[in-house]
Design an enzyme around this catalytic site. Structure first.
Site, PDB file in Angstrom:
ATOM      1  N   HIS A   1     133.244   2.310 -64.658  1.00 30.98           N
ATOM      2  CA  HIS A   1     132.965   2.526 -66.082  1.00 30.98           C
ATOM      3  C   HIS A   1     132.721   4.023 -66.299  1.00 30.98           C
ATOM      4  CE1 HIS A   1     130.290   1.144 -69.731  1.00 30.98           C
ATOM      5  NE2 HIS A   1     131.513   1.434 -70.107  1.00 30.98           N
TER       6      HIS A   1
ATOM      7  N   ASN B   1     126.999  -0.966 -83.603  1.00 31.89           N
ATOM      8  CA  ASN B   1     128.082  -1.026 -82.612  1.00 31.89           C
ATOM      9  C   ASN B   1     129.455  -1.054 -83.295  1.00 31.89           C
ATOM     10  OD1 ASN B   1     129.041  -1.162 -79.890  1.00 31.89           O
ATOM     11  ND2 ASN B   1     129.441  -3.358 -80.141  1.00 31.89           N
TER      12      ASN B   1
ATOM     13  N   SER C   1     126.983   1.657 -71.494  1.00 30.56           N
ATOM     14  CA  SER C   1     127.577   1.505 -72.823  1.00 30.56           C
ATOM     15  C   SER C   1     126.738   2.225 -73.880  1.00 30.56           C
ATOM     16  CB  SER C   1     127.678   0.027 -73.176  1.00 30.56           C
ATOM     17  OG  SER C   1     128.463  -0.634 -72.222  1.00 30.56           O
TER      18      SER C   1
ATOM     19  N   TYR D   1     135.559 -10.035 -80.745  1.00 32.48           N
ATOM     20  CA  TYR D   1     135.022  -8.678 -80.586  1.00 32.48           C
ATOM     21  C   TYR D   1     135.615  -7.999 -79.341  1.00 32.48           C
ATOM     22  CZ  TYR D   1     132.283  -4.802 -79.124  1.00 32.48           C
ATOM     23  OH  TYR D   1     131.959  -3.560 -78.672  1.00 32.48           O
ATOM     24  N   GLY D   2     135.869  -6.726 -79.454  1.00 30.63           N
ATOM     25  CA  GLY D   2     136.483  -5.889 -78.421  1.00 30.63           C
ATOM     26  C   GLY D   2     136.265  -6.303 -76.983  1.00 30.63           C
ATOM     27  N   GLY D   3     135.095  -6.000 -76.460  1.00 30.58           N
ATOM     28  CA  GLY D   3     134.832  -6.220 -75.039  1.00 30.58           C
ATOM     29  C   GLY D   3     134.905  -7.680 -74.610  1.00 30.58           C
TER      30      GLY D   3
ATOM     31  N   CYS E   1     126.115   5.363 -74.228  1.00 32.33           N
ATOM     32  CA  CYS E   1     125.262   6.421 -73.689  1.00 32.33           C
ATOM     33  C   CYS E   1     126.001   7.748 -73.548  1.00 32.33           C
ATOM     34  CB  CYS E   1     124.653   5.995 -72.363  1.00 32.33           C
ATOM     35  SG  CYS E   1     123.432   4.688 -72.572  1.00 32.33           S
ATOM     36  N   GLY E   2     127.131   7.909 -74.210  1.00 30.22           N
ATOM     37  CA  GLY E   2     127.709   9.243 -74.323  1.00 30.22           C
ATOM     38  C   GLY E   2     128.999   9.531 -73.576  1.00 30.22           C
ATOM     39  N   LYS E   3     129.716   8.521 -73.101  1.00 30.19           N
ATOM     40  CA  LYS E   3     130.970   8.807 -72.386  1.00 30.19           C
ATOM     41  C   LYS E   3     132.030   9.400 -73.308  1.00 30.19           C
ATOM     42  CE  LYS E   3     131.433   4.690 -70.736  1.00 30.19           C
ATOM     43  NZ  LYS E   3     130.138   4.255 -71.301  1.00 30.19           N
ATOM     44  N   THR E   4     132.261   8.739 -74.457  1.00 30.87           N
ATOM     45  CA  THR E   4     133.298   9.244 -75.369  1.00 30.87           C
ATOM     46  C   THR E   4     132.963  10.665 -75.791  1.00 30.87           C
ATOM     47  OG1 THR E   4     133.778   7.006 -76.112  1.00 30.87           O
ATOM     48  CG2 THR E   4     134.490   8.809 -77.554  1.00 30.87           C
TER      49      THR E   4
ATOM     50  N   ARG F   1     120.254   6.561 -70.419  1.00 28.59           N
ATOM     51  CA  ARG F   1     119.472   6.919 -71.612  1.00 28.59           C
ATOM     52  C   ARG F   1     118.015   6.720 -71.238  1.00 28.59           C
ATOM     53  NH1 ARG F   1     120.646   6.802 -77.372  1.00 28.59           N
ATOM     54  NH2 ARG F   1     122.877   6.518 -76.961  1.00 28.59           N
TER      55      ARG F   1
ATOM     56  N   ARG G   1     129.450  -7.281 -77.127  1.00 31.23           N
ATOM     57  CA  ARG G   1     129.670  -8.085 -75.936  1.00 31.23           C
ATOM     58  C   ARG G   1     128.536  -9.094 -75.758  1.00 31.23           C
ATOM     59  NH1 ARG G   1     128.695  -5.615 -71.964  1.00 31.23           N
ATOM     60  NH2 ARG G   1     128.306  -3.526 -72.768  1.00 31.23           N
TER      61      ARG G   1
ATOM     62  N   ARG H   1     133.021   0.383 -84.450  1.00 33.66           N
ATOM     63  CA  ARG H   1     133.899   1.156 -83.560  1.00 33.66           C
ATOM     64  C   ARG H   1     135.193   1.575 -84.231  1.00 33.66           C
ATOM     65  NH1 ARG H   1     132.433   1.254 -77.724  1.00 33.66           N
ATOM     66  NH2 ARG H   1     130.397   0.256 -77.692  1.00 33.66           N
TER      67      ARG H   1
ATOM     68  N   LYS I   1     137.407  -4.435 -70.415  1.00 36.17           N
ATOM     69  CA  LYS I   1     136.306  -4.704 -69.501  1.00 36.17           C
ATOM     70  C   LYS I   1     136.638  -5.845 -68.531  1.00 36.17           C
ATOM     71  CE  LYS I   1     134.166  -1.239 -70.816  1.00 36.17           C
ATOM     72  NZ  LYS I   1     133.245  -0.986 -71.855  1.00 36.17           N
TER      73      LYS I   1
ATOM     74  N   ASN J   1     125.953  20.168 -73.905  1.00 26.42           N
ATOM     75  CA  ASN J   1     126.016  19.600 -72.550  1.00 26.42           C
ATOM     76  C   ASN J   1     126.954  20.413 -71.652  1.00 26.42           C
ATOM     77  OD1 ASN J   1     124.213  17.599 -73.298  1.00 26.42           O
ATOM     78  ND2 ASN J   1     125.836  16.150 -73.877  1.00 26.42           N
TER      79      ASN J   1
ATOM     80  N   ASP K   1     136.355   5.834 -70.978  1.00 30.81           N
ATOM     81  CA  ASP K   1     135.575   4.622 -70.694  1.00 30.81           C
ATOM     82  C   ASP K   1     135.789   4.046 -69.296  1.00 30.81           C
ATOM     83  OD1 ASP K   1     133.660   2.763 -71.970  1.00 30.81           O
ATOM     84  OD2 ASP K   1     135.213   1.257 -71.680  1.00 30.81           O
TER      85      ASP K   1
HETATM   86  P1  GTP Z   1     130.755   2.817 -74.879  1.00 30.00           P
HETATM   87  O1  GTP Z   1     132.023   2.966 -75.631  1.00 30.00           O
HETATM   88  O2  GTP Z   1     129.887   1.705 -75.398  1.00 30.00           O
HETATM   89  O3  GTP Z   1     130.949   2.677 -73.400  1.00 30.00           O
HETATM   90  O4  GTP Z   1     129.843   4.114 -75.206  1.00 30.00           O
HETATM   91  P2  GTP Z   1     129.919   5.638 -74.696  1.00 30.00           P
HETATM   92  O5  GTP Z   1     129.237   5.769 -73.388  1.00 30.00           O
HETATM   93  O6  GTP Z   1     131.297   6.135 -74.811  1.00 30.00           O
HETATM   94  O7  GTP Z   1     128.965   6.376 -75.757  1.00 30.00           O
HETATM   95  P3  GTP Z   1     129.331   7.366 -76.958  1.00 30.00           P
HETATM   96  O8  GTP Z   1     129.882   8.669 -76.488  1.00 30.00           O
HETATM   97  O9  GTP Z   1     130.119   6.621 -77.962  1.00 30.00           O
HETATM   98  O10 GTP Z   1     127.879   7.652 -77.531  1.00 30.00           O
HETATM   99  C1  GTP Z   1     127.032   6.612 -77.980  1.00 30.00           C
HETATM  100  C2  GTP Z   1     125.975   7.151 -78.904  1.00 30.00           C
HETATM  101  O11 GTP Z   1     125.227   8.166 -78.241  1.00 30.00           O
HETATM  102  C3  GTP Z   1     126.558   7.803 -80.157  1.00 30.00           C
HETATM  103  O12 GTP Z   1     125.799   7.444 -81.273  1.00 30.00           O
HETATM  104  C4  GTP Z   1     126.453   9.270 -79.871  1.00 30.00           C
HETATM  105  O13 GTP Z   1     126.338  10.039 -81.047  1.00 30.00           O
HETATM  106  C5  GTP Z   1     125.221   9.375 -78.986  1.00 30.00           C
HETATM  107  N1  GTP Z   1     125.289  10.521 -78.048  1.00 30.00           N
HETATM  108  C6  GTP Z   1     126.348  10.858 -77.265  1.00 30.00           C
HETATM  109  N2  GTP Z   1     126.110  12.004 -76.574  1.00 30.00           N
HETATM  110  C7  GTP Z   1     124.859  12.390 -76.915  1.00 30.00           C
HETATM  111  C8  GTP Z   1     124.033  13.501 -76.531  1.00 30.00           C
HETATM  112  O14 GTP Z   1     124.405  14.366 -75.736  1.00 30.00           O
HETATM  113  N3  GTP Z   1     122.792  13.546 -77.086  1.00 30.00           N
HETATM  114  C9  GTP Z   1     122.355  12.595 -77.979  1.00 30.00           C
HETATM  115  N4  GTP Z   1     121.139  12.733 -78.482  1.00 30.00           N
HETATM  116  N5  GTP Z   1     123.121  11.553 -78.379  1.00 30.00           N
HETATM  117  C10 GTP Z   1     124.342  11.445 -77.846  1.00 30.00           C
HETATM  118  C1  SPV Z   2     131.122  -0.920 -73.791  1.00 29.06           C
HETATM  119  O1  SPV Z   2     130.341  -1.744 -74.281  1.00 29.06           O
HETATM  120  O2  SPV Z   2     130.893  -0.338 -72.706  1.00 29.06           O
HETATM  121  C2  SPV Z   2     132.357  -0.562 -74.512  1.00 29.06           C
HETATM  122  C3  SPV Z   2     132.744  -1.375 -75.643  1.00 29.06           C
HETATM  123  O3  SPV Z   2     133.060   0.353 -74.112  1.00 29.06           O
HETATM  124  S1  SPV Z   2     133.467  -2.858 -75.128  1.00 29.06           S
HETATM  125  O4  SPV Z   2     134.913  -2.668 -75.008  1.00 29.06           O
HETATM  126  O5  SPV Z   2     133.169  -3.831 -76.154  1.00 29.06           O
HETATM  127  O6  SPV Z   2     132.942  -3.256 -73.850  1.00 29.06           O
HETATM  128 MN    MN Z   3     132.175   1.310 -72.309  1.00 27.60          MN
END
Ligand code: GTP
Ligand code: SPV
Ligand code: MN
Length: 617
Positions: free
Chosen positions: A259, A396, A281, A230-232, A283-286, A429, A91, A398, A239, A528, A306
């Site tokens: 979000h 980044n 973004s 790109y996605g976002g 920081c671990g949502k997925t 984070r 983004r 995906r 978004k 977690n 997300d």
């Molecule tokens: P967006 O799609 O950008 O909104 O990201 P998101 O918030 O869904 O983050 P996602 O779950 O994809 O995690 C992002 C990165 O953080 C990845 O490389 C994960 O492996 C790492 N991560 C997620 N959960 C943890 C955790 O509990 N501990 C650590 N150390 N890393 C984590």
């Molecule tokens: C984020 O950046 O929070 C994402 C990826 O989930 S994007 O759709 O590119 O915004």
């Molecule tokens: Mn996101």
């Protein structure tokens, strides 16, 4: 609202010019599509149906154009790899604009330009920008079609990659178009990669433009995106619509567009909970949305990873839907040891972007397995070996995959009324300062915790990775109106819920605190679930907590760390509150609040004063 711009031609003339519009298409759509076509001058207009055949044809087209590489069916059936232009990987927040009529409505945390000025700029850029290309018309629903909480949009785009992504990320196609009549309010989204082709030009695999604009007109509910695929920046349902435009609609209508991931949890006693969690973004949502609990007796099911739309239901309780239909997840760090559910979701029917290609025609990225393959083609198309010294996949990179393919998808994930939210979690984070888990004393304190999220920058947007930045509610890049007004809106939603007697509890978590040696103190991922157990035992009234300057913390022994090798010292470091650091943090929060021109709600500044008093005591 500003009036929609008028077109001179009659509908009959227009449908004659571009006679492809399906029978019964509402005039509002035809008029608009033709207006955009007149401006952008595509060679052809394609009305997307959302069928599987259409998706296959698009994929074939993109394979021929070099945009996609078909993966080996034996390992990754019906899946593709896309390599973007190396400059178009995340983004672009510096090129993202909220063009509200009043600058103060965009607020200090958004880029703003006067709508008329931005329209002039965009008209110039979009003029003939689709020459030599096809313009796809993509009707989509955010939320299950027909749900009282769902909203409709139509995106036009000259990028087949974006069409394919929209087909996975939203409910897209004919049924949505047919649902639009002259009483439907639908969001207009215009996207062009900004790379017109002259008669003898050959195309590149990933057309884009160095000039980029991701512009939003909140009053007219319009999105104009130029120059990126790109996605976002380009999948405008996500978004741009479901957060930036939807947050404005939500403010006006009394609900929330956030979000947030949505997760269903069942405890060993059989009580079902739903939680909503906002982390910035990457920081671990997925990962949390797909968690596999490591503690016995707990069951976790995925609803969204997300975006969540939340509002007071007919029963007076806070309810939420996932407006999306797919996951656009970070690849690096995703492996069987961290996110087994994601690995099992992306077995096939997946589009991968900017990951590495294995010699056997499958994909790989850092963190998928402990050991890297001996040879790969990296995300830029170059030979790669473990000695190369660069990551094989973009940080980044995906995967794009249908939510329905997730083995842990909850049976109520498409519930038209949404699910009842029992707890809200904010996170970021933070290598220092922020404890593993804190409970807010009440809704107002919870809003303060959301408003003061700071987080280290990630690869999800341009900027210096690791640099600490403010990211209130994890919405800094996504709130379509003044961020301070967003806090006021949260306070009023809390007030409204209080009148019906059930206000969800609010918590703050930090999986990313580091020890003196620079490594993470907390094992994270499936572990977690232990923090979720404490949170939900609190919600369930099973546990007391101890008060601190920051909020309520687990009493000694209450957080279940059974079976983890965590020393007392590590536990102490995970929950340590350093008074001097927190005084500095409070001072920085005061400076941050001062940037909002007196618009920060009194209840939020009151929480800051309260924190300062506690730290002084
Ligand atoms: P967006 O799609 O950008 O909104 O990201 P998101 O918030 O869904 O983050 P996602 O779950 O994809 O995690 C992002 C990165 O953080 C990845 O490389 C994960 O492996 C790492 N991560 C997620 N959960 C943890 C955790 O509990 N501990 C650590 N150390 N890393 C984590
Ligand atoms: C984020 O950046 O929070 C994402 C990826 O989930 S994007 O759709 O590119 O915004
Ligand atoms: Mn996101």
């Amino acid at each position: 609202h500003e009036p929609q711009r008028k077109v001179e031609m009659s509908i009959a003339e227009l449908t004659k010019t571009h006679c492809s519009a399906p029978d019964g298409t509402d005039h509002s759509v035809i008029t608009w599509v033709n207006e955009i076509a007149t401006l952008t001058q595509p060679d052809e207009i394609v009305w997307c149906t959302g069928s599987a055949e259409e998706a296959d044809q698009l994929a074939e087209l993109m394979v021929e154009a070099g945009t996609l590489t078909r993966l080996n069916d034996e390992y990754r059936p019906h899946s593709f790899l896309a390599r973007s232009d190396p400059s178009d990987v995340a983004r672009v927040e510096s090129r993202t604009f909220i063009c509200s009529v009043n600058e103060s409505d965009a607020g200090p945390s958004n880029n703003w330009a006067p709508p008329a000025e931005m329209r002039t700029t965009l008209d110039g850029l979009f003029a003939s920008s689709m020459r030599g290309r096809r313009m796809f018309v993509v009707p989509f629903s955010m939320g299950p079609l027909g749900s009282p909480l769902a909203k409709i949009g139509v995106q036009v785009t000259d990028s087949p990659y974006v069409v394919m992504s929209m087909g996975i990320m939203t409910r897209m196609g004919t049924a949505v178009l047919e649902s639009i009549d002259d009483s439907t309010e639908w969001v207009r989204a215009i996207h062009s990669v900004g790379a017109p082709l002259a008669a003898n030009d050959t195309d590149v695999p990933w057309p884009c433009n160095q000039t980029k604009y991701i512009s939003h007109f909140p009053e007219t509910r319009e999105i104009w995106s130029f120059g990126s695929a790109y996605g976002g920046n380009a999948i405008l349902a996500k978004k741009s619509f479901a957060l930036r435009i939807a947050s404005v609609i939500a403010r006006d209508e009394g609900w929330l567009a956030e979000h947030m991931l949505l997760l269903k949890l069942t405890n060993p006693r059989g009580r079902v909970f739903h939680i909503a969690a906002a982390f910035p973004s990457a920081c671990g949502k997925t990962n949390l949305a797909m968690i596999k609990p490591t503690i016995p007796g707990w069951k976790a099911e995925t609803i969204g990873d997300d975006i969540a739309w939340l509002g007071k239901g007919a029963d007076g309780r806070l309810r939420a839907i996932n407006p999306e239909a797919g996951f656009f997840g970070v690849a690096p760090g995703t492996g069987y040891s961290t996110n087994e559910t994601a690995m099992d979701t992306i077995w096939g029917n997946t589009v991968f972007t900017n990951v590495a290609l294995k010699d056997n025609g499958d994909v790989w990225w850092e963190g998928m397995t402990d050991e890297a393959p001996e040879h790969l083609i990296d995300w830029q198309g170059n030979d790669w070996t473990p000695e190369s010294g660069t990551p094989s996949s973009h940080p980044n990179s995906r995967f794009t995959v249908a939510a329905a393919q997730c083995p842990t998808i909850a049976d109520d994930w498409e519930s038209p009324q949404g699910v009842v939210i029992d707890a809200i979690i904010f996170g970021g984070r933070r290598a220092t300062n922020v404890p593993l888990v804190v409970e807010a004393r009440d809704w107002e304190h919870g809003v303060y915790l959301g408003a003061t999220i700071s987080s280290e920058r990630t690869a999800a947007a341009e900027g210096t990775i690791g640099e600490l930045r403010r990211d209130p509610f994890a919405m800094m890049p996504f709130c379509g109106y003044n961020m301070a007004d967003h806090w006021a809106h949260w306070l009023s939603v809390g007030q409204d819920l209080r009148t019906s007697g059930t206000v969800p509890r609010i918590f703050q978590v930090n999986w990313f605190r580091k020890g003196p040696d620079g490594s993470f103190l907390w094992p994270g991922f499936g572990e977690n679930s232990r923090v979720l157990e404490w949170i939900l035992d609190r919600v369930d009234g099973q546990l007391a907590a101890r008060d601190s300057a920051l909020g309520l913390l687990p009493r000694d022994g209450d957080l279940n760390i059974h079976g983890l090798e965590l020393s007392d010292e590590t536990m102490q470091q995970l929950f340590a509150i350093d008074t001097d650091s927190w005084k500095a943090e409070a001072a920085s929060t005061e400076e941050f609040f001062a940037t909002f021109d007196g618009r920060v709600p009194a209840a939020v500044t009151r929480q800051l004063e309260h924190l300062k008093a506690r730290l002084d005591a």
